[in-house]
Design a protein around this motif. Sequence first.
Motif, PDB file in Angstrom:
ATOM      1  N   ILE A  50       0.948  -1.367  -0.068  1.00 58.88           N
ATOM      2  CA  ILE A  50       0.047   0.100  -0.095  1.00 58.88           C
ATOM      3  C   ILE A  50       0.888   1.299   0.119  1.00 58.88           C
ATOM      4  O   ILE A  50       1.936   1.113   0.567  1.00 58.88           O
ATOM      5  CB  ILE A  50      -0.823   0.021   1.390  1.00 58.88           C
ATOM      6  CG1 ILE A  50      -2.080   1.235   1.280  1.00 58.88           C
ATOM      7  CG2 ILE A  50      -0.191   0.028   2.526  1.00 58.88           C
ATOM      8  CD1 ILE A  50      -3.134   0.777   2.067  1.00 58.88           C
ATOM      9  N   SER A  52       0.772   5.413   0.322  1.00 54.38           N
ATOM     10  CA  SER A  52       0.167   6.655   0.690  1.00 54.38           C
ATOM     11  C   SER A  52       0.814   7.811   0.303  1.00 54.38           C
ATOM     12  O   SER A  52       2.020   7.978   0.074  1.00 54.38           O
ATOM     13  CB  SER A  52      -0.480   6.482   2.291  1.00 54.38           C
ATOM     14  OG  SER A  52       0.364   7.273   3.055  1.00 54.38           O
ATOM     15  N   ASP A  55       4.047   8.208   2.119  1.00 53.79           N
ATOM     16  CA  ASP A  55       5.274   7.664   1.519  1.00 53.79           C
ATOM     17  C   ASP A  55       5.912   8.435   0.432  1.00 53.79           C
ATOM     18  O   ASP A  55       7.051   8.597   0.311  1.00 53.79           O
ATOM     19  CB  ASP A  55       4.892   6.338   1.053  1.00 53.79           C
ATOM     20  CG  ASP A  55       3.973   5.387   2.039  1.00 53.79           C
ATOM     21  OD1 ASP A  55       4.554   5.415   3.199  1.00 53.79           O
ATOM     22  OD2 ASP A  55       3.129   4.798   2.035  1.00 53.79           O
ATOM     23  N   THR A  77       4.428   0.470   1.664  1.00 53.80           N
ATOM     24  CA  THR A  77       4.513  -0.609   2.903  1.00 53.80           C
ATOM     25  C   THR A  77       4.053  -1.947   2.339  1.00 53.80           C
ATOM     26  O   THR A  77       2.970  -2.218   1.766  1.00 53.80           O
ATOM     27  CB  THR A  77       3.772  -0.135   3.725  1.00 53.80           C
ATOM     28  OG1 THR A  77       3.893   1.177   4.189  1.00 53.80           O
ATOM     29  CG2 THR A  77       3.639  -0.965   5.281  1.00 53.80           C
ATOM     30  N   LYS A  79       3.798  -5.018   4.250  1.00 49.66           N
ATOM     31  CA  LYS A  79       2.983  -5.679   5.347  1.00 49.66           C
ATOM     32  C   LYS A  79       1.669  -4.900   5.453  1.00 49.66           C
ATOM     33  O   LYS A  79       1.784  -4.183   6.307  1.00 49.66           O
ATOM     34  CB  LYS A  79       3.902  -5.798   6.588  1.00 49.66           C
ATOM     35  CG  LYS A  79       3.546  -6.771   7.585  1.00 49.66           C
ATOM     36  CD  LYS A  79       4.404  -7.303   8.444  1.00 49.66           C
ATOM     37  CE  LYS A  79       3.808  -8.459   9.587  1.00 49.66           C
ATOM     38  NZ  LYS A  79       3.465  -7.995  10.912  1.00 49.66           N
ATOM     39  N   VAL A  81      -1.904  -4.278   6.538  1.00 51.59           N
ATOM     40  CA  VAL A  81      -2.874  -4.503   7.493  1.00 51.59           C
ATOM     41  C   VAL A  81      -4.018  -4.470   6.657  1.00 51.59           C
ATOM     42  O   VAL A  81      -4.571  -3.309   6.249  1.00 51.59           O
ATOM     43  CB  VAL A  81      -2.828  -3.794   8.661  1.00 51.59           C
ATOM     44  CG1 VAL A  81      -3.893  -4.363   9.815  1.00 51.59           C
ATOM     45  CG2 VAL A  81      -1.440  -3.918   9.410  1.00 51.59           C
ATOM     46  N   PHE A 101      -2.162   4.361  10.955  1.00 51.07           N
ATOM     47  CA  PHE A 101      -2.403   4.674   9.444  1.00 51.07           C
ATOM     48  C   PHE A 101      -3.949   4.976   9.256  1.00 51.07           C
ATOM     49  O   PHE A 101      -4.688   4.732  10.224  1.00 51.07           O
ATOM     50  CB  PHE A 101      -1.848   3.485   8.538  1.00 51.07           C
ATOM     51  CG  PHE A 101      -2.300   2.140   8.868  1.00 51.07           C
ATOM     52  CD1 PHE A 101      -3.651   1.546   9.043  1.00 51.07           C
ATOM     53  CD2 PHE A 101      -1.363   1.254   9.206  1.00 51.07           C
ATOM     54  CE1 PHE A 101      -3.910   0.514   9.485  1.00 51.07           C
ATOM     55  CE2 PHE A 101      -1.516  -0.034   9.818  1.00 51.07           C
ATOM     56  CZ  PHE A 101      -2.894  -0.546   9.928  1.00 51.07           C
ATOM     57  N   ARG A 102      -4.203   5.266   8.190  1.00 49.99           N
ATOM     58  CA  ARG A 102      -5.748   5.969   7.932  1.00 49.99           C
ATOM     59  C   ARG A 102      -6.410   5.042   6.902  1.00 49.99           C
ATOM     60  O   ARG A 102      -7.530   5.719   6.486  1.00 49.99           O
ATOM     61  CB  ARG A 102      -5.512   7.387   7.486  1.00 49.99           C
ATOM     62  CG  ARG A 102      -4.927   8.200   8.608  1.00 49.99           C
ATOM     63  CD  ARG A 102      -4.648   9.529   7.945  1.00 49.99           C
ATOM     64  NE  ARG A 102      -3.599   9.552   7.237  1.00 49.99           N
ATOM     65  CZ  ARG A 102      -2.966  10.649   6.437  1.00 49.99           C
ATOM     66  NH1 ARG A 102      -3.597  11.816   6.446  1.00 49.99           N
ATOM     67  NH2 ARG A 102      -2.183  10.309   5.541  1.00 49.99           N
ATOM     68  N   HIS A 103      -5.929   3.876   6.247  1.00 54.44           N
ATOM     69  CA  HIS A 103      -6.442   3.266   5.114  1.00 54.44           C
ATOM     70  C   HIS A 103      -6.323   1.543   5.568  1.00 54.44           C
ATOM     71  O   HIS A 103      -5.393   1.262   5.923  1.00 54.44           O
ATOM     72  CB  HIS A 103      -5.867   3.531   4.039  1.00 54.44           C
ATOM     73  CG  HIS A 103      -5.800   4.824   3.506  1.00 54.44           C
ATOM     74  ND1 HIS A 103      -4.878   5.823   3.824  1.00 54.44           N
ATOM     75  CD2 HIS A 103      -6.743   5.753   2.795  1.00 54.44           C
ATOM     76  CE1 HIS A 103      -5.124   7.077   3.482  1.00 54.44           C
ATOM     77  NE2 HIS A 103      -6.306   6.953   2.693  1.00 54.44           N
TER      78      HIS A 103
HETATM   79  P1  AMP Z   1      -1.781   6.733   5.952  1.00 55.27           P
HETATM   80  O1  AMP Z   1      -2.072   7.139   7.386  1.00 55.27           O
HETATM   81  O2  AMP Z   1      -2.568   5.665   5.654  1.00 55.27           O
HETATM   82  O3  AMP Z   1      -1.505   7.718   5.033  1.00 55.27           O
HETATM   83  O4  AMP Z   1      -0.459   5.860   6.069  1.00 55.27           O
HETATM   84  C1  AMP Z   1       0.670   6.129   6.762  1.00 55.27           C
HETATM   85  C2  AMP Z   1       1.760   5.091   6.517  1.00 55.27           C
HETATM   86  O5  AMP Z   1       1.278   3.641   6.922  1.00 55.27           O
HETATM   87  C3  AMP Z   1       2.225   5.003   5.177  1.00 55.27           C
HETATM   88  O6  AMP Z   1       3.661   4.441   5.241  1.00 55.27           O
HETATM   89  C4  AMP Z   1       1.578   3.779   4.467  1.00 55.27           C
HETATM   90  O7  AMP Z   1       2.276   3.088   3.552  1.00 55.27           O
HETATM   91  C5  AMP Z   1       1.206   2.763   5.769  1.00 55.27           C
HETATM   92  N1  AMP Z   1      -0.074   2.290   5.703  1.00 55.27           N
HETATM   93  C6  AMP Z   1      -1.285   2.700   5.135  1.00 55.27           C
HETATM   94  N2  AMP Z   1      -2.381   2.072   5.220  1.00 55.27           N
HETATM   95  C7  AMP Z   1      -1.793   0.715   5.648  1.00 55.27           C
HETATM   96  C8  AMP Z   1      -2.388  -0.670   6.106  1.00 55.27           C
HETATM   97  N3  AMP Z   1      -3.434  -0.669   5.798  1.00 55.27           N
HETATM   98  N4  AMP Z   1      -1.591  -1.434   6.485  1.00 55.27           N
HETATM   99  C9  AMP Z   1      -0.078  -1.074   6.533  1.00 55.27           C
HETATM  100  N5  AMP Z   1       0.487  -0.025   6.273  1.00 55.27           N
HETATM  101  C10 AMP Z   1      -0.263   0.977   5.894  1.00 55.27           C
END
Ligand code: AMP
Length: 142
Positions: A50, A52, A55, A77, A79, A81, A101-103
């Motif tokens: 994934i 975002s 990244d 990322t 791994k 979730v 993370f937010r997704h």
């Molecule tokens: P986000 O808050 O979703 O913008 O992501 C923050 C960080 O977490 C970034 O490095 C993403 O690649 C990672 N990330 C986002 N969603 C997931 C997920 N479901 N599982 C693992 N890592 C994640």
Amino acid sequence: MIVSHILSGKGSNVLTSGPQATIADVASTLADNKIGALVVVEDDGSVCGIVSERDVVRQIAARGPDALNLPCSVCMTRKVVSCSEEETIDSVMGKMSEGRFRHLPVIRDGRLAGIISIGDVVKNKIEQAERDAEELKRYIAG
Ligand code: AMP
């Protein structure tokens, strides 16, 4: 309330990218679609990561504009979730909070079945709070 309730409102469409797509491509897709993350899938549809907006920003901060020409696999990322459609919204919130993370991709039978963002969760929680308040008002009014 469970994940499938949210998906029934927003649909199951998930924007994806291949691991070889450049960071510039990813940034354009995120901006054009007003979203914060793309699920990275192999040609056979299996989830391999994934990526975002965070990244993308980190790569540009670390490498400068040259980062835009690199494949997104360098910063995704790996791994991931995920959650199932039967999972509760509280469980999803717990995973997002714990993982910071937010997704959260939704997986059914090993395949992508949707994605839940922190925005979807907050919207659902506000709607639930409004329903609860209405019910309480009706109860008090007798
Ligand atoms: P986000 O808050 O979703 O913008 O992501 C923050 C960080 O977490 C970034 O490095 C993403 O690649 C990672 N990330 C986002 N969603 C997931 C997920 N479901 N599982 C693992 N890592 C994640």
